[in-house]
Design a protein around this motif. Structure first.
Motif, PDB file in Angstrom:
ATOM      1  N   ASP B 585       4.736   2.328   2.094  1.00 11.12           N
ATOM      2  CA  ASP B 585       4.078   2.380   0.798  1.00 11.12           C
ATOM      3  C   ASP B 585       4.698   3.499  -0.043  1.00 11.12           C
ATOM      4  O   ASP B 585       5.420   4.350   0.464  1.00 11.12           O
ATOM      5  CB  ASP B 585       2.586   2.637   1.010  1.00 11.12           C
ATOM      6  CG  ASP B 585       1.795   2.279  -0.232  1.00 11.12           C
ATOM      7  OD1 ASP B 585       2.338   1.554  -1.091  1.00 11.12           O
ATOM      8  OD2 ASP B 585       0.643   2.717  -0.327  1.00 11.12           O
ATOM      9  N   GLN B 586       4.386   3.470  -1.358  1.00 15.99           N
ATOM     10  CA  GLN B 586       4.846   4.536  -2.244  1.00 15.99           C
ATOM     11  C   GLN B 586       3.849   5.680  -2.203  1.00 15.99           C
ATOM     12  O   GLN B 586       2.634   5.452  -2.313  1.00 15.99           O
ATOM     13  CB  GLN B 586       4.935   3.987  -3.673  1.00 15.99           C
ATOM     14  CG  GLN B 586       6.237   4.270  -4.380  1.00 15.99           C
ATOM     15  CD  GLN B 586       7.392   3.492  -3.756  1.00 15.99           C
ATOM     16  OE1 GLN B 586       7.173   2.422  -3.194  1.00 15.99           O
ATOM     17  NE2 GLN B 586       8.602   4.025  -3.862  1.00 15.99           N
ATOM     18  N   GLY B 587       4.321   6.900  -1.997  1.00 14.08           N
ATOM     19  CA  GLY B 587       3.420   8.044  -2.046  1.00 14.08           C
ATOM     20  C   GLY B 587       3.166   8.465  -3.482  1.00 14.08           C
ATOM     21  O   GLY B 587       3.601   7.805  -4.434  1.00 14.08           O
ATOM     22  N   HIS B 588       2.443   9.584  -3.660  1.00 18.24           N
ATOM     23  CA  HIS B 588       2.105  10.043  -5.008  1.00 18.24           C
ATOM     24  C   HIS B 588       3.346  10.386  -5.804  1.00 18.24           C
ATOM     25  O   HIS B 588       3.439  10.127  -6.992  1.00 18.24           O
ATOM     26  CB  HIS B 588       1.197  11.276  -4.912  1.00 18.24           C
ATOM     27  CG  HIS B 588      -0.072  10.994  -4.221  1.00 18.24           C
ATOM     28  ND1 HIS B 588      -1.010  10.105  -4.692  1.00 18.24           N
ATOM     29  CD2 HIS B 588      -0.554  11.454  -3.040  1.00 18.24           C
ATOM     30  CE1 HIS B 588      -2.013  10.039  -3.851  1.00 18.24           C
ATOM     31  NE2 HIS B 588      -1.768  10.845  -2.839  1.00 18.24           N
ATOM     32  N   THR B 592       8.831   7.238  -0.432  1.00 19.09           N
ATOM     33  CA  THR B 592       8.238   6.245   0.462  1.00 19.09           C
ATOM     34  C   THR B 592       7.512   6.937   1.600  1.00 19.09           C
ATOM     35  O   THR B 592       7.801   8.082   1.936  1.00 19.09           O
ATOM     36  CB  THR B 592       9.319   5.317   1.045  1.00 19.09           C
ATOM     37  OG1 THR B 592      10.233   6.114   1.797  1.00 19.09           O
ATOM     38  CG2 THR B 592      10.046   4.569  -0.041  1.00 19.09           C
ATOM     39  N   LEU B 593       6.576   6.193   2.200  1.00 21.29           N
ATOM     40  CA  LEU B 593       5.719   6.746   3.239  1.00 21.29           C
ATOM     41  C   LEU B 593       5.360   5.617   4.194  1.00 21.29           C
ATOM     42  O   LEU B 593       4.923   4.545   3.772  1.00 21.29           O
ATOM     43  CB  LEU B 593       4.443   7.266   2.574  1.00 21.29           C
ATOM     44  CG  LEU B 593       3.844   8.572   3.062  1.00 21.29           C
ATOM     45  CD1 LEU B 593       4.866   9.690   3.041  1.00 21.29           C
ATOM     46  CD2 LEU B 593       2.657   8.918   2.180  1.00 21.29           C
ATOM     47  N   VAL B 594       5.568   5.841   5.475  1.00 21.61           N
ATOM     48  CA  VAL B 594       5.209   4.815   6.449  1.00 21.61           C
ATOM     49  C   VAL B 594       3.707   4.895   6.684  1.00 21.61           C
ATOM     50  O   VAL B 594       3.206   5.911   7.171  1.00 21.61           O
ATOM     51  CB  VAL B 594       5.955   5.046   7.774  1.00 21.61           C
ATOM     52  CG1 VAL B 594       5.561   3.993   8.789  1.00 21.61           C
ATOM     53  CG2 VAL B 594       7.451   5.045   7.537  1.00 21.61           C
ATOM     54  N   ILE B 595       2.983   3.855   6.322  1.00 19.99           N
ATOM     55  CA  ILE B 595       1.528   3.965   6.449  1.00 19.99           C
ATOM     56  C   ILE B 595       0.979   3.238   7.663  1.00 19.99           C
ATOM     57  O   ILE B 595      -0.213   3.283   7.917  1.00 19.99           O
ATOM     58  CB  ILE B 595       0.796   3.479   5.179  1.00 19.99           C
ATOM     59  CG1 ILE B 595       1.132   2.021   4.898  1.00 19.99           C
ATOM     60  CG2 ILE B 595       1.110   4.366   3.999  1.00 19.99           C
ATOM     61  CD1 ILE B 595       0.213   1.408   3.852  1.00 19.99           C
ATOM     62  N   GLY B 596       1.813   2.569   8.411  1.00 18.84           N
ATOM     63  CA  GLY B 596       1.258   1.963   9.625  1.00 18.84           C
ATOM     64  C   GLY B 596       2.086   0.836  10.177  1.00 18.84           C
ATOM     65  O   GLY B 596       3.225   0.603   9.773  1.00 18.84           O
TER      66      GLY B 596
END
Ligand SMILES: Nc1ncnc2c1ncn2[C@@H]1O[C@H](COP(=O)(O)OP(=O)(O)OP(=O)(O)O)[C@@H](O)[C@H]1O
Ligand SMILES: Nc1ncnc2c1ncn2[C@@H]1O[C@H](COP(=O)(O)OP(=O)(O)OP(=O)(O)O)[C@@H](O)[C@H]1O
Ligand SMILES: [Mg+2]
Ligand SMILES: [Mg+2]
Lengths: 715, 715
Positions: B585-588, B592-596
């Motif tokens: 997902d896109q972080g603030h 990018t950020l792996v969210i799960g």
């Protein structure tokens, strides 16, 4: 946090120096290592077996002499006999407490909680030293031979563990008994396996129960289980069995005095009850409940008394400890001598209707019955039979089959109350003390009481009181120690009666369930009291609702850069007590990058050796670095406090130098994302036996996935 | 990779929906869950115990009738008796192979490798279905009753596991035997524990060896061990012991035909050798070596034959399988009837010098000796005594104590060669087949041979041939299956002779060591052959020199964004076979950020239900989301293939909708840095029983450290 207890590093720290060392190793290293592992298992078995034989031999002879002397003197004067008895006991107990308090303080108690802690990842100072081994062996001879209400089984477990760990670190440096050739167990992990073998060997030797020993080590003591280890542990136990059996065969002809009579099975009751009816399940269940209640009460009482003792009594120094034990010894002697005097003697059963049972000829304790203060020749004193006797013989009498109405209910109740109180009071004093044998004695007493009741009430003649005594013993141990499978196997192995297995299982399940309702098992309670922070195998329920970050929320992480000034290291190490520090470096693009974890103990070694200091603040050339240090320098000796920062003395010039941590840091510490649930983190920590986990932000991308398929690749 | 074998998810996927569900649960949920767990353990014990009693009853009666009929007919005509014998056997074996091939293909073989795989984390299709259970029970009655060279113990382990897993998923949906109330075991992890209980129950029931059952389950079958589980397994075993014993008591008076005679101990040899001398250790060690050699040979031969069979024979369909089994049955019947005919009969020993041993009165198989084709009345046929007899009686004869010179060496050698060959050939056919009893028969034959040799050579009269037979049995099982502690306990429990424990340990250690030199254990070999990708408990040596990234270097990671078009999901799922996908997902700050991690199976459920489809590509409101689905919808039914992407049918409109994965993804998957050594990754994967690990770049900073202290916080 415990007083001085510190975590162990079960991880093999695969830093650059280690890898270089490994690469330099010859081809024969792995086979040598494996052979040495097995050879050590053999040695542990031999050593523990011999230690057990020695302790048994000493104890049985001391008590044998004691009772022989007392019995021959009381033919003339009971008072003189009493005095001799008291003095004999006091002398033995005094020597025991002296050894423990003056020479080997860590040898007090059973040692099982500490070993359990060690195998859970917490080192208690002093617990596995050579002097502790010596103190344990001689101390338990004194305390058990001196007739206190404690056993030699727990101490034997500790003895086995000590022998194992001394082998594991290649002997005792202090006593110049070490050799470089065998110092290849460079991590706590290898030593842990050896200590597990040692525990099994201890139980195997104590009860002559090799399988029980394996299971005890695996169920009760270790925190991590591996099938391979099971095999090694099993081998050690087998060696013990062979050693003990050989020694007993050798002693059979009377070469060893009072030791060596009786078979390999300690308390053989194979002649006991063959079958059971459904009606009997109720009294057996009651035995289970009683066991659970009395066991839980025992744990609670000993907990209170021990914590009271630690707070008020033992702070006052070793004199008080010695005095305490001596008073307890006196009281024990008076009770065990005096109470039987007050009982009336009973008539011996007809030797015709009861073949094999012989009334003793005075002076003597042969056979099931003890003639003590009896008017006539063919009489025996039922209370003296259990109270004024060696532990082994007392248990043999309580378990004895086909001896109906041997004991009066009053005698059993008196014994139960008195011995229970003595066992509670004796627990936690400054002598080596096991709880198995007292537990068996307490349990078999009320078991036999229930058995007598069943005989009377159900009027069934195939009910055997001795069998009920055995079930009682199992139930008390289950209610106090909360083991299941291992206890079951031990009970079967010490009594040689497989028929009773389902019944033993039944009472164990009930007593454990009842006990668990009230408190934790004896060893866990004691570990908690002693400040040994055991990690249970499961996370607490509330951990599911916490995340990793919350567990460490108020921390400001103390970390090091890759190349760091010596002065800075010193000041950081002085300013806190942390044992591990992240090392952070600059990446190519200027962003920071966590490159590993450095341990305080490694830093201290580096600071002391000074070999790695450098003038410039730039990364060093790592090649050949492994020749600077011997890998075993980095391994903390077992059971010692390790180095302290105050022992490091550096000149001002040295303080201005730099140190490159890269070759010595653990390059791949375990990481968890900050919002992983704490329950999961707990599982990782506990299952893998870790010391540090880094909590890191969520990753920005996934480089790859690893699944089962990826791990099954062939070379 | 295995044919159809797929990994299990032992992780509890704590996604948003799961957490919401948990929050909604009443206070009584946890106690209800615990009670149900124990209640299920009870039911597993009951069920397995009853199944074992049923199988035993059927087998003993079928073989009893068979031999009774044959013996009474051969009084008149040996040929007619031969025909009846063949037809009886053929009928039983045919029914067995028919059930297996037509109705329950997964019931073939012992099932232990598959169960072992299941508990290691790999699901083999069909292995734990209701129909497999039925096929296993009736199939093994046929195959064992039909006199093939195989046993009923392995199948009983499988039976226990099936019963356990059916309970665990709340009955069989297909047969409308399920209930919502008991479907609370929502993860593979809970089921795994139940299956472990089932395995233990199977062994406990097969050998009437409750402790042996527990240890078998823990040493040989499970891959993860926990102390708590031990207690539950132990309880299940105790229940089995009570059930079986009760049934046997009930049957004692002859209510159950041929079943129920004999005690709870199957092959009681408590009258055997009491002691042993040092000289005997050499022949015993030789037994161990023979066991290791023959065991390893057995594994190798069966491996070759099974793989040959799979490649050429079994591909041709079930007719060939049926024919194969029928031919083997014919050959077995001919050999076991024909060979004894060629032997000369021997004189029965004097009943005065050997009290308790009776020669049979024809027609009969009572006592130790079988009168078969003998001219005189007081004679017996030593080969028929073991070959033309039920397995239980044959083993009883081989183990029998104080029966010197009962067998001629020739008979034993003939039996050994023929039975070994039959066992090798029978292994791997399409009938339920255990290897324990054949192993015991083979082993005890050469054991007895060695014993005869010792009696002759050492001229010692306290040597007992039956005891050597027992050691032989232990050695062969050890050499083939490579178990230690569990086998040891099982051998002791089935023979009720604790005195021999150290000797059994000795031969087991030797035979396992010798066997390990040549190949892997029987069950591992078979698992490998069947494509069950077992993860061993240790990483391979070369993994130390690899890093995580290398294990997945050629992958291009397939991942999903948080909100994703349905069409894209479909096309991704079609384009590969991966079972887990990172969600990014896109972080603030736009990074990018792996969210799960989202599982393929979850995606398929979501696609099929269509309830979560939305029109806009924005994150959805997660509240109340748990009411949309029942949590158990997401759990894959045991032993089924699970859904496939081809079963999903969506309209074009639906394909244009969006799906927010956030509520269903596993928000905290396990991560490892890319340069962690693969050996470490392996340990994490194996110890925690994982299915996916994300390999991520080195973290840029450390948010916090977790140590023991942080995990010991009280609430
Ligand atoms: N480098 C660090 N920076 C910040 N906090 C740390 C650091 N290392 C440890 N801590 C925290 O300080 C506390 C104590 O740390 P410590 O290293 O003494 O661990 P411990 O649990 O006592 O185990 P050990 O027996 O290894 O000392 C823990 O709560 C831990 O989270
Ligand atoms: N999302 C993904 N992106 C890229 N490669 C993947 C992905 N998921 C898995 N892989 C790789 O594909 C291969 C097979 O993956 P798969 O998910 O089928 O795992 P598996 O080992 O077969 O276990 P399972 O029984 O769960 O299917 C593995 O090598 C794995 O590393
Ligand atoms: Mg600390
Ligand atoms: Mg796959």
């Amino acid at each position: 946090g415990g007083a001085g207890a510190e975590s162990l590093d079960y991880e093999v720290i695969e830093n650059y120096a280690y890898r270089e060392h490994q690469a330099q190793r010859g081809k024969l290293w792995v086979p040598y290592y494996v052979v040495l592992k097995w050879f050590f298992s053999l040695l542990i078995g031999l050593g523990t077996g011999l230690a057990a034989v020695f302790i048994n031999l000493a104890v049985e002879n001391f008590s044998g002499w004691k009772y022989a002397a007392t019995f021959s003197i009381i033919q003339h004067s009971y008072f003189a006999g009493f005095l001799v008895y008291i003095i004999f006991n006091l002398g033995l107990v005094f020597s025991s407490v002296l050894i423990v308090t003056k020479f080997a303080p860590a040898a007090a108690g059973s040692g099982i909680p500490e070993i359990k802690g060690y195998l859970n990842g917490v080192d208690t100072p002093g617990i596995l030293l050579f002097r502790t081994l010596i103190g344990k062996i001689f101390g338990s001879i004194g305390s058990v031979g001196g007739g206190l209400a404690l056993g030699k089984e727990g101490p034997l477990v500790h003895t086995g563990a000590c022998i194992a760990s001394l082998l594991g670190q290649g002997g005792s440096k202090r006593y110049h008994l070490s050799s470089k050739w065998v110092r290849i167990f460079e991590s706590d992990r290898d030593r842990r396996d050896l200590v597990t073998c040692g525990c099994a060997a201890g139980v195997a030797a104590a009860f002559r129960a090799p399988v029980g020993g394996v299971l005890f080590a695996l169920e009760e003591v270790t925190s991590w289980w591996r099938s391979q280890l099971m095999w090694r542990v099993f081998f050690t136990s087998a060696v013990v069995a062979v050693v003990v059996r050989t020694a007993m065969n050798w002693c059979k002809s009377g070469k060893c005095g009072h030791f060596g009579s009786g078979g390999f099975i300690i308390w053989d009751i194979s002649g006991g009850q063959e079958d059971y009816s459904f009606q009997e399940l109720l009294p057996m269940a009651i035995i289970g409940v009683i066991g659970g209640l009395l066991g839980a009460l025992f744990n609670q009482l000993t907990l209170y008394i021990t914590s009271w003792r630690r707070k008020y009594l033992h702070k006052k120094g070793s004199k008080v400890k010695i005095l305490e034990v001596c008073i307890i010894s006196l009281v024990t002697s008076i009770i065990s001598f005096g109470l039987p005097l007050l009982r009336r003697c009973s008539q011996c059963p007809d030797s015709e209707t009861n073949p094999g049972i012989e009334c003793p000829r005075p002076p003597g304790t042969d056979g099931n019955f003890v003639n003590f203060y009896c008017a006539k020749d063919r009489e025996y004193n039922d209370l003296a039979t259990i109270f004024f006797n060696t532990q082994d013989d007392a248990i043999r009498n309580l378990f004895s089959a086909k001896t109906f109405h041997e004991y009066s209910a009053q005698s059993l109740i008196i014994f139960l109350v008195m011995f229970y109180s003595l066992a509670v009071v004796t627990f936690g004093t400054a002598v080596p003390a096991g709880q198995f044998v007292p537990g068996i004695m307490i349990g078999s007493t009320y078991g036999r009481l229930v058995g007598m009741f069943v005989v009377k009430f159900y009027r069934r003649l195939n009910v055997d009181e001795g069998t009920y005594a055995l079930l009682g013993a199992a139930s008390f141990l289950g209610g106090s120690m909360r083991m299941t499978v291992s206890l079951c196997v031990i009970m079967v192995e010490i009594t040689n009666n497989l028929q009773l297995l389902p019944l033993i299982m039944l009472v164990l399940l009930i007593s454990k369930a009842v006990g668990d309702f009230f408190n934790k098992g004896l060893y866990e309670e004691q570990a908690q009291l002693r400040g040994i922070p055991l990690l249970e195998s499961r996370p607490k329920l509330y951990m599911r609702n916490m995340v990793a970050k919350e567990a460490c929320k108020n921390q400001k992480v103390v970390s090091f850069p890759r190349v760091v000034k010596v002065r800075d290291i010193i000041s950081v190490l002085r300013s806190n007590k942390h044992n591990g520090f992240p090392v952070v470096d600059q990446g190519h693009n200027g962003e920071t990058l966590v490159i590993g974890l450095i341990l305080r103990s490694h830093l201290l070694v580096l600071l002391q050796s000074k070999m790695d200091f450098q003038n410039n603040p730039f990364p060093c050339d790592m090649r050949g670095i492994s020749n600077r240090h011997n890998l075993s320098d980095f391994v903390k000796p077992i059971s010692s406090k390790g180095m302290s920062i105050d022992e490091i003395h550096l000149t001002d010039d040295e303080l201005e130098l730099y140190l490159d941590l890269a070759p010595y840091l653990n390059p791949s510490p375990y990481i968890v994302p900050e919002d992983m649930s704490l329950a999961k983190v707990y599982n990782i920590f506990r299952q893998l036996g870790l010391r540090h986990i880094f909590v890191v932000p969520r990753p920005s991308r996934v480089v790859g996935l690893i699944t089962r398929k990826d791990l099954l690749i062939e070379e």
